[in-house]
Motif scaffolding. Structure first.
Motif, PDB file in Angstrom:
ATOM      1  N   LYS A 140       2.922  17.275 -12.921  1.00  0.00           N
ATOM      2  CA  LYS A 140       2.555  18.617 -12.378  1.00  0.00           C
ATOM      3  C   LYS A 140       3.919  19.339 -13.356  1.00  0.00           C
ATOM      4  CE  LYS A 140       3.063  21.452  -8.292  1.00  0.00           C
ATOM      5  NZ  LYS A 140       3.097  21.496  -7.017  1.00  0.00           N
ATOM      6  N   PHE A 141       5.360  18.693 -13.584  1.00  0.00           N
ATOM      7  CA  PHE A 141       6.232  19.380 -13.617  1.00  0.00           C
ATOM      8  C   PHE A 141       6.446  19.133 -15.359  1.00  0.00           C
ATOM      9  CE2 PHE A 141       8.702  17.985  -9.793  1.00  0.00           C
ATOM     10  CZ  PHE A 141       9.457  19.433  -9.503  1.00  0.00           C
ATOM     11  N   HIS A 142       5.847  18.458 -16.130  1.00  0.00           N
ATOM     12  CA  HIS A 142       4.966  18.199 -17.187  1.00  0.00           C
ATOM     13  C   HIS A 142       4.185  18.976 -17.692  1.00  0.00           C
ATOM     14  CE1 HIS A 142       4.385  16.847 -21.159  1.00  0.00           C
ATOM     15  NE2 HIS A 142       3.201  16.324 -20.696  1.00  0.00           N
ATOM     16  N   LYS A 143       3.723  19.604 -16.787  1.00  0.00           N
ATOM     17  CA  LYS A 143       1.921  20.871 -17.294  1.00  0.00           C
ATOM     18  C   LYS A 143       3.140  21.928 -17.011  1.00  0.00           C
ATOM     19  CE  LYS A 143      -2.385  19.174 -15.405  1.00  0.00           C
ATOM     20  NZ  LYS A 143      -3.085  18.693 -14.405  1.00  0.00           N
ATOM     21  N   LYS A 144       3.872  21.927 -16.140  1.00  0.00           N
ATOM     22  CA  LYS A 144       4.823  23.346 -15.811  1.00  0.00           C
ATOM     23  C   LYS A 144       6.000  23.736 -16.856  1.00  0.00           C
ATOM     24  CE  LYS A 144       5.034  23.644 -10.773  1.00  0.00           C
ATOM     25  NZ  LYS A 144       5.962  24.143  -9.334  1.00  0.00           N
ATOM     26  N   ALA A 145       6.844  22.134 -17.680  1.00  0.00           N
ATOM     27  CA  ALA A 145       7.411  22.665 -18.640  1.00  0.00           C
ATOM     28  C   ALA A 145       6.666  22.689 -20.488  1.00  0.00           C
ATOM     29  CB  ALA A 145       7.911  21.158 -19.181  1.00  0.00           C
ATOM     30  N   GLN A 146       5.073  22.714 -19.897  1.00  0.00           N
ATOM     31  CA  GLN A 146       4.322  22.765 -21.289  1.00  0.00           C
ATOM     32  C   GLN A 146       4.157  24.179 -20.907  1.00  0.00           C
ATOM     33  OE1 GLN A 146       1.434  19.932 -20.671  1.00  0.00           O
ATOM     34  NE2 GLN A 146       2.152  18.557 -22.452  1.00  0.00           N
ATOM     35  N   LYS A 147       3.800  24.965 -20.310  1.00  0.00           N
ATOM     36  CA  LYS A 147       3.504  25.369 -19.871  1.00  0.00           C
ATOM     37  C   LYS A 147       4.866  26.924 -20.364  1.00  0.00           C
ATOM     38  CE  LYS A 147       2.063  29.322 -16.391  1.00  0.00           C
ATOM     39  NZ  LYS A 147       0.714  29.303 -15.279  1.00  0.00           N
ATOM     40  N   ALA A 207       1.417  -1.566   0.241  1.00  0.00           N
ATOM     41  CA  ALA A 207       0.298  -0.172  -0.007  1.00  0.00           C
ATOM     42  C   ALA A 207       0.536   0.994  -0.079  1.00  0.00           C
ATOM     43  CB  ALA A 207      -0.769   0.053   1.154  1.00  0.00           C
ATOM     44  N   ALA A 208       1.976   1.113   0.394  1.00  0.00           N
ATOM     45  CA  ALA A 208       2.944   2.036   0.517  1.00  0.00           C
ATOM     46  C   ALA A 208       3.469   2.590  -0.626  1.00  0.00           C
ATOM     47  CB  ALA A 208       3.703   1.788   1.740  1.00  0.00           C
ATOM     48  N   GLU A 209       3.602   1.732  -1.117  1.00  0.00           N
ATOM     49  CA  GLU A 209       4.639   1.830  -2.435  1.00  0.00           C
ATOM     50  C   GLU A 209       3.486   2.071  -3.213  1.00  0.00           C
ATOM     51  OE1 GLU A 209       7.497  -2.100  -2.139  1.00  0.00           O
ATOM     52  OE2 GLU A 209       6.114  -1.859  -3.181  1.00  0.00           O
ATOM     53  N   ARG A 210       2.019   1.874  -3.532  1.00  0.00           N
ATOM     54  CA  ARG A 210       1.078   2.616  -4.125  1.00  0.00           C
ATOM     55  C   ARG A 210       0.980   3.777  -4.409  1.00  0.00           C
ATOM     56  NH1 ARG A 210      -1.695  -2.326  -3.365  1.00  0.00           N
ATOM     57  NH2 ARG A 210      -3.127  -1.161  -1.508  1.00  0.00           N
ATOM     58  N   LYS A 211       0.880   4.415  -2.730  1.00  0.00           N
ATOM     59  CA  LYS A 211       0.759   4.836  -2.335  1.00  0.00           C
ATOM     60  C   LYS A 211       2.427   6.453  -2.845  1.00  0.00           C
ATOM     61  CE  LYS A 211      -0.156   8.916   1.461  1.00  0.00           C
ATOM     62  NZ  LYS A 211      -0.613   8.465   2.767  1.00  0.00           N
ATOM     63  N   LEU A 212       3.281   5.898  -2.768  1.00  0.00           N
ATOM     64  CA  LEU A 212       4.449   6.134  -3.297  1.00  0.00           C
ATOM     65  C   LEU A 212       4.222   6.314  -4.855  1.00  0.00           C
ATOM     66  CD1 LEU A 212       7.137   7.844  -2.121  1.00  0.00           C
ATOM     67  CD2 LEU A 212       7.673   5.001  -2.179  1.00  0.00           C
ATOM     68  N   HIS A 213       4.072   5.533  -5.594  1.00  0.00           N
ATOM     69  CA  HIS A 213       4.347   5.298  -6.962  1.00  0.00           C
ATOM     70  C   HIS A 213       3.081   6.549  -7.204  1.00  0.00           C
ATOM     71  CE1 HIS A 213       4.399   4.452 -11.203  1.00  0.00           C
ATOM     72  NE2 HIS A 213       2.640   4.383 -11.179  1.00  0.00           N
ATOM     73  N   LYS A 214       1.880   6.865  -6.661  1.00  0.00           N
ATOM     74  CA  LYS A 214       0.845   7.387  -6.284  1.00  0.00           C
ATOM     75  C   LYS A 214       1.331   8.745  -6.714  1.00  0.00           C
ATOM     76  CE  LYS A 214      -3.501   8.252  -6.261  1.00  0.00           C
ATOM     77  NZ  LYS A 214      -5.525   7.942  -5.435  1.00  0.00           N
ATOM     78  N   LYS A 215       1.991   9.015  -5.770  1.00  0.00           N
ATOM     79  CA  LYS A 215       2.432  10.501  -5.070  1.00  0.00           C
ATOM     80  C   LYS A 215       3.720  11.346  -6.555  1.00  0.00           C
ATOM     81  CE  LYS A 215       5.068  13.131  -1.982  1.00  0.00           C
ATOM     82  NZ  LYS A 215       5.478  13.212  -0.461  1.00  0.00           N
ATOM     83  N   ASP A 216       4.399   9.590  -7.513  1.00  0.00           N
ATOM     84  CA  ASP A 216       5.454  10.440  -7.846  1.00  0.00           C
ATOM     85  C   ASP A 216       4.741  10.770  -9.103  1.00  0.00           C
ATOM     86  OD1 ASP A 216       8.207   8.048  -6.689  1.00  0.00           O
ATOM     87  OD2 ASP A 216       7.572   9.975  -6.228  1.00  0.00           O
ATOM     88  N   LEU A 217       3.707  10.294  -9.742  1.00  0.00           N
ATOM     89  CA  LEU A 217       2.484  10.325 -10.777  1.00  0.00           C
ATOM     90  C   LEU A 217       2.259  11.578 -11.305  1.00  0.00           C
ATOM     91  CD1 LEU A 217       2.035   9.093 -13.393  1.00  0.00           C
ATOM     92  CD2 LEU A 217       0.001   7.920 -12.768  1.00  0.00           C
ATOM     93  N   ARG A 218       2.120  12.188  -9.702  1.00  0.00           N
ATOM     94  CA  ARG A 218       1.618  13.348  -9.641  1.00  0.00           C
ATOM     95  C   ARG A 218       2.398  14.485  -9.932  1.00  0.00           C
ATOM     96  NH1 ARG A 218      -2.105  11.297  -4.923  1.00  0.00           N
ATOM     97  NH2 ARG A 218      -0.464  12.261  -3.715  1.00  0.00           N
TER      98      ARG A 218
END
Length: 238
Positions: free
Chosen positions: A56-63, A41-52
């Motif tokens: 976020k960085f991808h959106k900033k780069a596009q902007k 569960a912790a790994e899934r949560k960490l993976h989900k956080k990394d994905l977010r």
């Protein structure tokens, strides 16, 4: 009986120990399973956080890329406009050069030399008179004598002339004051005028829009100082 009883007790103890071992093994398995589940569960949560974070960085780069493209397009548009302006000015200069041919220039110079003794003095007197009228108009707008305005130059010449006039007024107030409070008042007014002198010098090197804003602020401050000096002399403008 005693022997049978001892055997039964030993058998009972062995069964009890066996149950205890099974219970401990079961607890260990349950604990290991729970720990594995928690880790997953912790790994899934960490993976989900990394994905977010990645999104976020991808959106900033596009902007940032869109902003850079917009700035680049604007700069290219300015360059194109500047090039078009240069071409137009060059065409105008070429046309003027074609108009002023050597033969025409020679005729113009001949006529100019003939007319110079008459035209130059008249033009000079006209220029002097126009300059005097312009100076008088500027002095009237600034509320200072024309003789004072001519002592200053630059875009903030009228403000410098006003500052000089206000200094004279402060000097007159100082001559009329005999109290420490009055001397402190004159010193405060002089300090404000010194600051405005620095501000006027700084305004001269500002871009036109910023310079106008600074000059308005200096003008308002000078008006406030003049009113304070007049009020000190018991003169209250309506």
């Amino acid at each position: 009986m005693g022997l049978l009883s001892s055997v039964r007790e030993q058998r009972t103890e062995r069964k009890a120990e066996k149950k205890i071992r099974k219970g401990e093994e079961k607890a260990i398995k349950y604990r290991a399973k729970a720990q594995a589940k928690a880790a997953t569960a912790a790994e899934r949560k960490l993976h989900k956080k990394d994905l977010r974070t990645e999104q976020k960085f991808h959106k900033k780069a596009q902007k940032s890329e869109r902003k850079t493209a917009k700035v680049t397009a604007k700069a290219q548009s300015k360059v194109a406009a500047a090039e078009a302006k240069t071409i137009a000015e060059q065409a105008k200069a070429d046309a003027a050069a074609a108009f002023f041919t050597p033969a025409k220039m020679k005729r113009f110079l001949t006529v100019g030399r003939m007319a110079a003794p008459i035209v130059v003095p008249i033009a000079y007197r006209g220029a002097v008179a126009a300059r005097a009228q312009l100076t008088a108009y500027q002095a009237q707008r600034a509320g200072v004598p024309a003789a004072v305005l001519t002592q200053f130059g630059g875009p903030s010449a009228a403000l410098r002339a006003r500052i000089a006039t206000s200094r004279d007024s402060a000097g007159k107030v100082a001559a009329a004051e005999s109290t420490a409070e009055g001397r402190d008042f004159v010193a405060a007014m002089t300090g404000r005028l010194d600051n405005l002198q620095v501000a006027a010098d700084a305004a001269d090197v500002m871009p036109p829009a910023q310079r106008k804003s600074a000059q308005r602020a200096i003008d308002n401050e000078l008006t406030a100082i003049d009113n304070d000096l007049l009020a000190r002399l018991n003169v209250h403008p309506v």
